[in-house]
Design an enzyme around this catalytic site. Structure first.
Site, short mmCIF file in Angstrom:
data_model
loop_
_atom_site.label_atom_id
_atom_site.label_comp_id
_atom_site.label_asym_id
_atom_site.label_seq_id
_atom_site.Cartn_x
_atom_site.Cartn_y
_atom_site.Cartn_z
N CYS A 44 0.85 -1.19 0.00
CA CYS A 44 0.00 0.00 0.00
C CYS A 44 0.88 1.23 0.00
O CYS A 44 2.11 1.15 0.09
CB CYS A 44 -0.95 0.01 1.20
SG CYS A 44 -0.09 0.17 2.79
N CYS A 103 3.38 1.67 2.79
CA CYS A 103 4.65 0.96 2.63
C CYS A 103 5.63 1.82 1.84
O CYS A 103 6.80 1.96 2.21
CB CYS A 103 4.44 -0.37 1.91
SG CYS A 103 3.34 -1.52 2.76
N ASP A 126 8.20 27.44 -33.23
CA ASP A 126 9.33 27.67 -34.12
C ASP A 126 8.83 27.43 -35.54
O ASP A 126 7.81 26.76 -35.73
CB ASP A 126 10.47 26.71 -33.77
CG ASP A 126 11.67 26.88 -34.68
OD1 ASP A 126 12.03 28.03 -34.96
OD2 ASP A 126 12.22 25.86 -35.12
#
Length: 752
Positions: free
Chosen positions: A26, A29, A446
């Site tokens: 989870c 952890c 550009d």
């Protein structure tokens, strides 16, 4: 086996080390591992729960030492290697995990159905209890709460050894407590109580919680199974991308024979053969042969591209017809294909600011839930409720809490979005792009190589006087191309390309800055600036004069062609606009975005291009550093700026913008500077990329709102005694399932 991404040399420099972390169940952890690593001096770590990868910037530490720190936190770690990226076509850890969970889920579900029925019956109607009824319930429940629930118990035990807690701790404690309480009730001396209504089996009749313990196991296993399967689907796009790589390659030996070897053994500058239907094994240059190449799987570009000798080809693309001999210029992890796979994986391992907050909350979530559960149970006891009622409330709080949804909210959306983007030729490098996209109000382009194809071509041919037939046009173009074929000028290449079969030239002369001349088929031909061509004989032809004025007003280059002293034609040469330019700009403007063109061309050329594609304004005569200044000025004015370029001379501008999008095949500068890489040379991917980023952010916000809202609402409801533990377990499993399923909707982005 490839070496780890980071070696062990030069330990005193800052190095990026990536570890595969196993055993995390989870977000709590992941938060715990991250906290342990960040406590080390000179270490900055980020742990992603969804991908199980720790990304660490470390000074003075080797990968083995960091793995040891993770091991001490109760998890397993190993250096992340390049092969874990390139071999994803054969590795699907989430799919394998889903299959293991499915076996436990099926057994648990089969036993849970009769267990729930009998538990309810025996609790509500004690007179229905047959001899040995307690042993029957225990026999049905035992495999579920032990073997089927073992993934939760094993993690909880490991956490206990390391004096930590996680989501599994909540689940395991809830299952064990419900089982122990039930066994005490079933085999104890408590006299049976008659009840009425199904809820009395949970709330006020005999305390038979075996079906709750088994039900929580079933629901959580179901949630984890669907979560693992969904994460497997989320990674399927990346595995599909990795699948594009060739497995074997036919190397061309000096004697002309071919030797088939694994593609991973191909070396730089080796020549290899690719036939129709085969995948090109590495980036390279065509040495011999001609073939149409299918780029669709890599770039999403449907139209095949024809490759000739000296053409560059990209690994991972497929030869459709013809035989190519290719000299490898980049192999293995150095290919563009491998770089793109790494971009996707790196994007999936990064964290957004919102996710860091969620992980921090998840890190303290489990201990807080235990405190809330204990206080809720105590409050019910103090208020005069029975022990059964207080236990039911405590159990409900334990099983309904879910930090998993918090941990999955952002990374699952990013996994799906980056995978879908890769299928569309859009590579989102990280969360910076996602967090910036919603405030973008200005898009700067550009010109050369971005709005245009970056290659000069003859755009118009205007004939003088009466020479307006197609035959006259082809004749003059052929004469001009013949003379220019001896020149190395870029404009010469454009004129030569306009004639299918230029003839030979004799007596070629090039006059620097003016033009060229030569003898072609008995004619003296001159091609060059109008002022040079008319130096001896002025041109008064109205059509040619008009063509010259029109072309120069658009910023295009105009050359005259003279044959035997007579000006025969005016050729207009320009960089061709991409077919997708106008549509892409229109799409951006329809989204309320301001568009600006930056170019080194003169004012006339800049305004002409802006008008052709529908750009709002143009800034001309720009040097690369000047582009950065314009972007900085826009940002100082309060605008959030996206820059679209090809990365050739606009790398600083891509970095200087709030959001950089590099379009085309992607130079090294572009890969390093841009936030989003658009592999397909199609400007329509610009609005598509912005839309994908916005859709991803919407999904992340929806996931976060659900994850936070669920826990904020569910825990008080359970503490108030309004949910029985069985429904609480189902709700907890559903919360994670909702987040992952919501993220999977991004797989359909852009589908027609």
């Amino acid at each position: 086996m490839a070496a780890p991404v980071v070696g062990d040399a030069d330990l005193q420099s800052v190095r990026r080390i990536r570890l595969d972390v196993l055993g995390m169940s989870c977000a709590a952890c992941a938060s715990r591992v991250e906290t342990k690593l960040n406590k080390i001096p000179g270490v900055r770590a980020s742990v992603n729960f969804a991908t199980r990868v720790a990304t660490i910037d470390a000074v003075g530490m080797a990968a083995d030492e960091l793995c040891g720190v993770v091991e001490k936190a109760g998890y397993h770690a190993a250096p992340h290697t390049e092969t874990t990226v390139l071999d994803k076509r054969t590795k699907d850890p989430d799919g394998a995990h889903a299959r293991r969970l499915l076996r436990r889920l099926l057994v648990a579900a089969v036993l849970f159905v009769p267990l729930a029925d009998l538990s309810t019956l025996f609790a509500i109607v004690p007179s229905a209890r047959v001899p040995g009824w307690g042993y029957i319930l225990t026999a049905l429940a035992a495999p579920v709460v032990t073997w089927a629930a073992w993934p939760f118990h094993s993690v909880a035990l490991r956490n206990a050894r390391h004096r930590t807690t996680s989501m599994e701790t909540l689940i395991s404690v809830g299952i064990v407590a419900a089982t122990a309480w039930s066994l005490s009730s079933v085999f104890g001396d408590q006299p049976p109580r008659e009840g009425s209504g199904i809820w009395r089996a949970i709330l006020n009749s005999d305390s038979i919680y075996l079906e709750v313990a088994a039900g929580v196991t079933v629901f959580v296993l179901a949630g984890r199974y669907f979560e693992a399967r969904a994460k497997s689907k989320a990674g399927s796009a990346l595995r599909a991308l990795a699948e594009l790589g060739a497995k074997n390659v036919a190397v061309l030996l000096p004697d002309g024979a071919e030797l088939v070897i694994p593609a991973s053994e191909l070396k730089k500058r080796q020549r290899f053969v690719t036939r129709p239907g085969e995948t090109i094994a590495a980036d390279g240059v065509v040495v011999d042969g001609s073939a149409a190449i299918d780029m669709s799987a890599m770039t999403g570009e449907a139209k095949p591209v024809r490759a000739y000798p000296a053409a560059s080809v990209v690994g991972g693309t497929v030869v459709m017809d013809g035989r190519l001999v290719i000299e490898a210029t980049a192999v293995g992890a150095d290919t563009q294909f491998a770089a793109m796979v790494r971009l996707v994986e790196q994007a999936q391992t990064q964290k957004a600011r919102a996710q860091r907050l969620a992980d921090h909350i998840a890190g303290v979530f489990v201990p807080v839930v235990f405190v809330i559960a204990g206080l809720a149970g105590a409050a019910w006891l103090v208020s005069g409720a029975g022990a059964d009622r207080a236990f039911s409330v405590t159990l409900g709080v334990l099983v309904i809490a879910c930090p998993c949804a918090l941990g999955l909210a952002t990374p699952t959306a990013m996994m799906v979005a980056s995978g879908r983007g890769a299928q569309l030729g859009i590579f989102i490098k990280g969360y910076r792009a996602l967090e910036t996209i919603r405030s973008i109000d200005t898009v700067v382009f550009d010109k050369t190589g971005t709005l245009t194809v970056g290659q000069l071509a003859v755009s118009t041919v205007t004939m003088a006087g009466s020479g307006t037939s197609e035959r006259d046009r082809e004749e003059v173009l052929g004469l001009a191309a013949a003379v220019e074929s001896a020149s190395e000028h870029a404009m010469a290449a454009a004129i030569v390309a306009a004639s299918p079969d230029p003839g030979p030239v004799n007596g070629f002369v090039a006059v620097a800055g003016c033009g060229v001349s030569g003898e072609v088929g008995g004619h003296h031909v001159e091609v060059g600036k109008p002022s040079w061509i008319t130096r001896t004989t002025p041109c008064h032809d109205a059509a040619l004069v008009s063509a010259r004025l029109d072309g120069e007003s658009r910023g295009e280059t105009v050359v005259f062609v003279s044959v035997d002293g007579v000006v025969r034609a005016a050729l207009t040469i320009a960089d061709t606009l991409k077919d997708s330019a106008a549509a892409a700009v229109a799409a951006l403007r329809s989204r309320g975005l301001r568009t600006i063109l930056l170019t080194g061309d003169n004012r006339a050329a800049a305004d002409a291009v802006a008008a052709q594609v529908g750009i709002d304004s143009a800034v001309a005569d720009m040097l690369p550093e000047g582009k950065v200044d314009v972007i900085q000025r826009l940002r100082e004015e309060g605008h959030t700026v996206a820059m679209v370029g090809d990365g050739i001379n606009d790398g600083p501008a891509l970095v200087g913008a709030d959001l950089g999008l590099a379009i085309g095949r992607g130079t090294d500068v572009a890969l390093g500077a841009a936030d989003i890489i658009l592999v397909r040379d199609d400007l329509n991917t610009v609005p598509q990329a912005l839309d994908l980023a916005r859709a991803t952010m919407r999904t992340i916000r929806m996931n976060m709102i659900w994850a936070f809202g669920y826990n904020v609402a569910a825990i008080p409801i359970a503490a108030a005694g309004l949910l029985n533990p069985l429904i609480a377990g189902a709700a907890m499993a559903f919360s994670s399932f909702f987040v992952v399923s919501n993220s999977l909707r991004l797989r359909n982005f852009g589908a027609q």
